[in-house]
Structure formats: C-alpha cells, structure tokens
Design a protein around this motif. Structure first.
Motif, PDB file in Angstrom:
ATOM      1  N   GLN A  81      43.107  42.411  35.212  1.00  0.00           N
ATOM      2  CA  GLN A  81      42.736  42.113  36.578  1.00  0.00           C
ATOM      3  C   GLN A  81      41.233  42.315  36.819  1.00  0.00           C
ATOM      4  O   GLN A  81      40.591  41.519  37.494  1.00  0.00           O
ATOM      5  CB  GLN A  81      43.542  43.039  37.524  1.00  0.00           C
ATOM      6  CG  GLN A  81      43.895  42.420  38.865  1.00  0.00           C
ATOM      7  CD  GLN A  81      44.485  41.024  38.745  1.00  0.00           C
ATOM      8  OE1 GLN A  81      45.321  40.730  37.885  1.00  0.00           O
ATOM      9  NE2 GLN A  81      44.025  40.129  39.597  1.00  0.00           N
TER      10      GLN A  81
ATOM     11  N   GLN B   4      38.917  39.595  35.592  1.00  0.00           N
ATOM     12  CA  GLN B   4      39.188  38.390  36.391  1.00  0.00           C
ATOM     13  C   GLN B   4      38.461  38.487  37.747  1.00  0.00           C
ATOM     14  O   GLN B   4      37.814  37.535  38.187  1.00  0.00           O
ATOM     15  CB  GLN B   4      40.701  38.259  36.606  1.00  0.00           C
ATOM     16  CG  GLN B   4      41.096  36.928  37.224  1.00  0.00           C
ATOM     17  CD  GLN B   4      42.581  36.641  37.015  1.00  0.00           C
ATOM     18  OE1 GLN B   4      43.285  37.363  36.303  1.00  0.00           O
ATOM     19  NE2 GLN B   4      43.051  35.582  37.637  1.00  0.00           N
ATOM     20  N   ASP B   5      38.584  39.658  38.378  1.00  0.00           N
ATOM     21  CA  ASP B   5      37.900  39.888  39.647  1.00  0.00           C
ATOM     22  C   ASP B   5      36.388  39.738  39.479  1.00  0.00           C
ATOM     23  O   ASP B   5      35.716  39.109  40.294  1.00  0.00           O
ATOM     24  CB  ASP B   5      38.209  41.305  40.174  1.00  0.00           C
ATOM     25  CG  ASP B   5      39.656  41.411  40.638  1.00  0.00           C
ATOM     26  OD1 ASP B   5      40.316  40.358  40.734  1.00  0.00           O
ATOM     27  OD2 ASP B   5      40.116  42.552  40.870  1.00  0.00           O
TER      28      ASP B   5
END
Lengths: 457, 457
Positions: free
Chosen positions: B3, B6-7
C-alpha cells in the motif's frame, strides 16, 4: 561443262571483285534511319545486277521497313526449284577508330577483302549472283529453277519478313531453300549445318504474403516463395541432368548411326572446351557426347531466378515473391506449343503449398532439321568436296536462327545452310573481312551444287 | 507495505510526470552527430537522478561512442542481485511534419504522453528509477540488490555494448537481468516473453564457366550454376517444410506441457493471420501450431537467391554464377557454430557436379530462453497479475534481440523481458506515445516484482 564455269569465273575474277567492291561501298546499315536511302540503293544495285545476268521478274518489293529484292528464272522444266536467301543490309560500324581501313572503302589485303558486309552477308549474296551468271554465260540456261529473296532487315531482326513470306507464299514456293548467311567450322573445312534447335519457355512468378516478412516473426509459419520456387525448379531435373517433365522426350528424334559417325568425324576436343570455359568438368545427360548434348538433345534451362535480398551481407527477410525464367531448347520432332503445355502441367502437378503461382509464356520457335541423308544435304556435301578436296563436316547447332525457323514453319521447305564465312572474320565487329579463297571456292561449289541437284531432288 | 509505495506513487504522480517531461525534452538522438551533446546531457540527467534517489557508485562511463550510465545499490544482504537494462537514446524524428505535437515538447493527451522516446525507451527507464525511489522512500531500503545499466547507443545497434560488458564483467554480474525495452501483446494484456530465437547463416556462391554462355551453343553440355544451386537448396527441406540437414534438430529443446498450455491460452487466431498476410494457407512443419512453428521450432530460410537474367521477358543465357543467402532461426539448445558446421557439411555432401562452390558465414547469435517455470519468470507473472488483475500472457518470440543475446552470452544470466510498450505506440515513427495506464501500473508491477523476488530466487 564443269570446266567452263570455272574458266569463266577465273577469267572474270578481277572484274567480279571490282563489282563486289562497288556493292560493299554502299553503307546499307539497316539500323540507322539516316542510311535508309543507302539500304534502298543496295537493293536497286542487286535488282539491276539480277536483271543484267538474265534473272526474270526482278522486283524491289516494299515492306513496312526496308524492301525485299526478288527475282526468278523458272525455265528448267521438270527440274527442282531452289529458293536462295541472303541479306544486303549490314551492321553499324562503331567504333570507327578500331577499323584499320574505312568500313565502306573495301580493301584487299593478304587474299582477304576488308569491308562491312564482306562476310555478313553481301559477299555471300554476291557469290550467288556470280555463280548463276557463270552458268548462264557458259551454258545459256540454268540446270535448276531459281528464286532469289534478298532481305534488307536481317540485322534488325527481320521484323517484316514473316508477313512478307505469308503474303507471298506462292511466289516463294520451292523444293529447297538455300541460306548462305552462316559459316564453316574452320579454314579449309567446309561445313554443312543441317539442324537447329527450337525454343519454348515461360516465366514462373510465385507470390506469397502481400509484403516481405520478418524472418524471425514469421519464419517457419508461412511458406517462403523462394522455397516454393526451388521446390518447383528442383522437380524439373534429376541429379544427372535428365529432364523429368512427363512426356518431354516423347517426340525427340533419335540420333542416327550416320549422324553419330558424322559427329565423331569432327574430333571435337571436349577437354579443350572444358579448359576454355574454366569449369571443373563438363556436365550433361549421361550417354551422350558434348556435341550430342548440345545439338540433338533438348534442354530445360533456367535463364534467370531471383527472390529476396541481393545486397552485400545478410538481411533476415522472408521474401514475398520469387521468379524464374525458363527456356527449353527443342529438337526435332518436339512441338514448342506441346512442350509448353507439358511444362505448365508439370508445374501444376508440382504446385507448392501456401503460395500463388502465375505462368507467363515466352515466344516459341520450332526446331529444324533437314535429315543428314536428305539428297539436298548429300549433294551439297559432294559439291563442297569436289572443290575443297576434303570431306565436308556435317554439324547441327544448339542455337536457333529465327529466319530459318520462320521459313521452315511458313514454307515447310527443306533448308540447306550453305555458309562460306570463317569464324574469325570479325562479323558485327571492326575490320570485318572475307577470305577470297572461300569467295572463289564458294562460287565453284554453288555451280556444282546447282548442276548436281538437277538430277537428284 | 504494498500500500505504501502505491500511495507514494499516486501522491507524486504529477511531480513524476513533470520529471519525465524534462527527460523527454532532451533530443538524445544517437544516430545524429549534431545531437552528441544532447545524448550526453540525457546521460547526466539520469546519473543525477539515480544519485538523488539513493543509488550508489553512479557513473557516466565512457565507451568509443555514447556513454553508459551505471549505478548500483548492493546492501540487501543474502538477497538476489538484479541488473536492469534500458536505453536513453532515441530514434531520429523525421518526417517532422507528420508529428501532431513537436517530438521534444512532450504533450499529455487522452492519458497518453506524446514524445520521441516516451515508449522506446526513456519512459520505461524512468519507471524503473521511480519504482526504486518509491521503495526507498517508503521502506528506507530495497528488497533486492540492484544494478542499473542504461545505454546510449541502442538505436544505432549497440556497437560498443559487447566490449563494455566484457570489460565490466564483474561490475555487471547479477542473478537476473531485467530488460524493459519491449512490449505487451495488447492493451490490458500484460505479457512476458521468455524466449527468443538465435541466428546463424551463410552465403552460397556457385561459379560455373568464366562468363555467361549462350544457352543454345552450350545448353545441355555444361552445368548451369542456377540448376546446381537449386539442387543444393532443394536438399534442405522436404515437401512438408521439415529440415533435412543431418543432426539439425538434435539439440532442439522440446516444448513442455506447460508451454503448450500457455500458448493455447493466447487463443491465437491463425485464420486472422492468414487473412492479414493474404496467403492461400499458412504453411509449416506438420504437428505444430503457428506460434510453435515460429517460437519453438528452428528454421532454415532462404533470404535471397539470384542468378542470371532479371529483366523483362526472355534472355536465352546460361548464367555462370548463382548465389543464395540463407539464415537459420535457432532455438534452445541449438548452438549457432555447431549448426553452421552442419550446414557446411550438408552442402559439401550435396555438392553438385561441374561447378565450384564457395561458402561465406554470416554473423551468429545464440537463442535465449529463461524457462517458463523459472522463478524469475513466475514471480514476474504474479507481479503483473496483482496489478493488472488478469492472467499474464507467456510468449516466446521468433525474432532475436541482439542485446539479449549479447547479455545472455557474456553474462550467462537469466533474462526477463518486462516491457510496458503497446504495439501501436508509433515506436520509431511520428507521434510516438506511451499509455499512462502502463506508466502507473508498470511502476506498481516493478515494485511488487522486487519485493516478491527477494524471497524467490
């Protein structure tokens, strides 16, 4: 009487040579339009001369190009009729600076006459006229009926001759056609060529994809037109040079024992041919000599083949087209049209997968032969032997002479090629010349031939 | 953690695109000497950027031509080392008038970025840097050891790369080479090409007589080099496309069941291929599909063949030369040198009579494969699937990529071709562009790959 024409020709030699010089002075170059009047001048000169010696019905006959000179004498009742062909046009003379004496200022040197047309073919045309003149002058008449046809377009491919022959079929009808536009094998070796090969041929075009392909992306998944073409081409011969087209050899006339002997008498040196060509060995159908392979056997020859990349190095292309040009040299009694159809059928039977094949025919020409034992050939041979004192050489030729095929096809007359040129007389080149030995002996040979022929055909 | 990167990438997207625009503005055309400084400028730009994100030992390394950019980070102890290859030079831009927006003024339109080099290969090089940056920024370190090699001469054939690799063998040593300079089969269809064919080839020159011959005078009596060549060429295949060279298939690696399934999953439409090519039928080795024929089977392809007359119509020549250019696409585990020797032996065994044969070798290239079940391939596939949400396509390619062969031969490292270009992105043409969907998803895929690879090799 044999003695009489010989005396006549000997006595008048200087005078005749002077006339020949006059004819050779006319620059009758058929290829160059600025010489159109000269070509016509040469035609009139010959017509006048024919008329003067006693030939009848002399005419300068029009064609779409240069005219044909015709004349005949048909009073030898019950005797054969001979049609004599020659041509009075000549090749261009460039490059002029390579001539030792000007091409249209005939010069006699070392018993040779130098001039454009001296050997090919005005010299030989002139000999025919003088031989007939000698017979007229010493006998008052001729032993055979004679027709002359002298063409003015031989050096540009005789474009109007086929139509002329067709349109004047009856006028030209004869028992025998004598063509004096070829040569002897060698000095002192009189030669009669009694057969020529014919021709048929076609182009094969193979089409694969709509464009060349990347040999990586498509190689192995699409037929390569070059492979397809090779598959077809490879099917034409076995490893020993035999042609595998069904029925190809069907009508090939077998060589006779007489011919075999005639060819053996030539003592052709095959090792000398091999050396001259620079090949590791000669190659052809098993069981035949070089002469037999090239004279009496038909061929199927690839004249051109191409596909894909031809530059230097590598290009990993899968080509989309491939082409081959093929011609067959045909021998009696093969029929060019029939062989063409057999080739097409063969290609269809061996059609490779995954491509489209197109076939385009080429021009055809019939093979020609006047059998070696034909009286016209044998009498000609004897005439030579009487004059030259040596056995005559009987040959055939692997090539074709278009006018011979034309005459043979349109008039269906036996043909005798009675040529007096020698191989190194620079025909079509600077310093063309003609040996006077053959000028003298040739006229005697012709006189003997006409006399002997009277009772032989 | 997945995550986190990706952020990071999402948050910095605008900024990253701005940086990409900056890189794409540099006209680093390697083929044109007037752009020499621009090529070097692009090299420095990349070197600076590598250094900025945390890569060590960054260097612009000289070659005889344009420089190589190197950098590494080797602190993932006990983890695999990945070498990443890409190139920062671009193709010329002519014809300029066909570009809708100037090639070096990058323009974003419909989620595509238009500029020379956007797809091939600066865009992909840049993605590698940003993926690593994302991992550094969100994790403080990298899951694997990484080495970068960015070349400046790919578009001119990488003339100095082989020597560079040889001279820096130890520097470049790695457990895996990832090349991002290829593409996906289609939009939304991530693809891993795990095998390429190699190459070997030669030219056959056949020499007959010392000059072209008259097909009448010599036809039938002398070997025709075109016939001889066709005899040799025809001996290479049977009618079904199988190669008849002794031992040719000896080392061909059999296709595995897994590969068969992977290829079947592609649902290749062979009829569509046939239609697009415009051929009556596809053609190749029996028992194989089109993909198998072009990817896992070797070929022997005639790329060029020529002899004799190529003009319009007929020429009755017996040619004295014939040439063929042949290349083989090779598959694992065929050896280019060994196959070359087998070809030579085959030609010698099928040597036709009456001619001389010369053989000239072409450049060779080894085939390449990283087996489909190799963890580097399988992990890459899973990384794609995580991001794209669809099964990855596993392919091989019939072509060769010279740099892959070079790396494979010199470093002996497994190679993964992880390309993000799409087939219609006008690579090498006007209006080159790159889909931002693959820019975004590609970087995520790379992050997943490095993370997953850490425990798989």
């Amino acid at each position: 009487m044999g003695q009489a024409f010989q005396d006549y020709l000997q006595k008048n030699r200087e005078n005749h040579l002077q006339q020949l010089v006059e004819l050779l002075q006319i620059p009758s170059i058929s290829a160059l339009s600025e010489h159109k009047d000269d070509v016509r001048h040469a035609a009139s000169w010959l017509a006048n001369e024919l008329q003067r010696i006693g030939i009848e019905n002399v005419a300068v006959m029009e064609t779409k190009g240069h005219p044909v000179v015709y004349g005949d004498w048909l009073h030898a009742e019950g005797k054969p009729t001979v049609l004599v062909y020659g041509h009075y046009d000549v090749q261009p003379v460039d490059p002029l600076n390579l001539w030792d004496t000007p091409p249209f200022e005939p010069t006699i040197k070392d018993e040779k006459i130098y001039a454009r047309g001296s050997s090919d073919d005005k010299g030989q045309v002139f000999m025919h006229i003088k031989a007939i003149e000698a017979l007229f002058q010493t006998n008052g008449s001729l032993p055979v009926n004679v027709k002359f046809i002298f063409e003015g377009e031989e050096e540009v491919g005789s474009p109007n001759l086929p139509l002329f022959i067709e349109e004047n079929h009856d006028l030209l009808k004869a028992d025998l056609l004598v063509i004096s536009d070829t040569g002897m094998m060698d000095k002192g070796k009189p030669t009669i060529c009694y057969g020529l090969r014919g021709l048929t041929g076609l182009q094969i075009d193979i089409q694969g994809a709509n464009s060349d392909l990347h040999s990586g992306a498509y190689g192995g998944g699409v037929q390569n037109p070059a492979h397809a073409l090779i598959e077809v081409l490879a099917s034409f011969h076995d490893k020993h040079g035999k042609i595998l087209v069904d029925g190809f050899y069907e009508n090939v006339r077998a060589i006779t024992d007489e011919e075999k002997k005639a060819f053996a008498d030539l003592h052709t040196d095959e090792e000398a041919i091999r050396k001259e060509l620079g090949v590791p060995e000669l190659f052809g159908e098993e069981g035949f000599t070089f002469n037999e392979r090239t004279w009496v056997r038909p061929t199927l020859e690839i004249n051109g083949v191409y596909s894909g990349f031809q530059g230097e190095g590598i290009k990993t292309v899968l080509p989309n087209k491939a082409t081959a040009k093929i011609t067959c040299r045909l021998v009696p009694d093969q029929d060019p049209e029939e062989i063409y159809e057999k080739l097409v059928k063969h290609i269809e039977n061996n059609k490779p997968k995954g491509v489209n094949v197109t076939i385009t025919p080429f021009d055809k020409g019939a093979p020609f032969i006047t059998p070696l034992d034909h009286p016209a050939i044998q009498v000609a041979g004897k005439a030579y032997e009487k004059v030259y004192g040596v056995p005559v050489s009987y040959t055939r030729s692997g090539g074709s002479i278009p006018i011979v095929a034309t005459f043979h096809e349109l008039l269906n007359t036996p043909v005798v090629l009675m040529g007096f040129a020698l191989p190194n007389e620079n025909v079509h080149a600077p310093n063309e010349h003609f040996h006077l030995e053959n000028f003298d002996k040739g006229m005697l040979t012709l006189c003997h031939y006409w006399l002997d022929l009277a009772n032989s055909l």
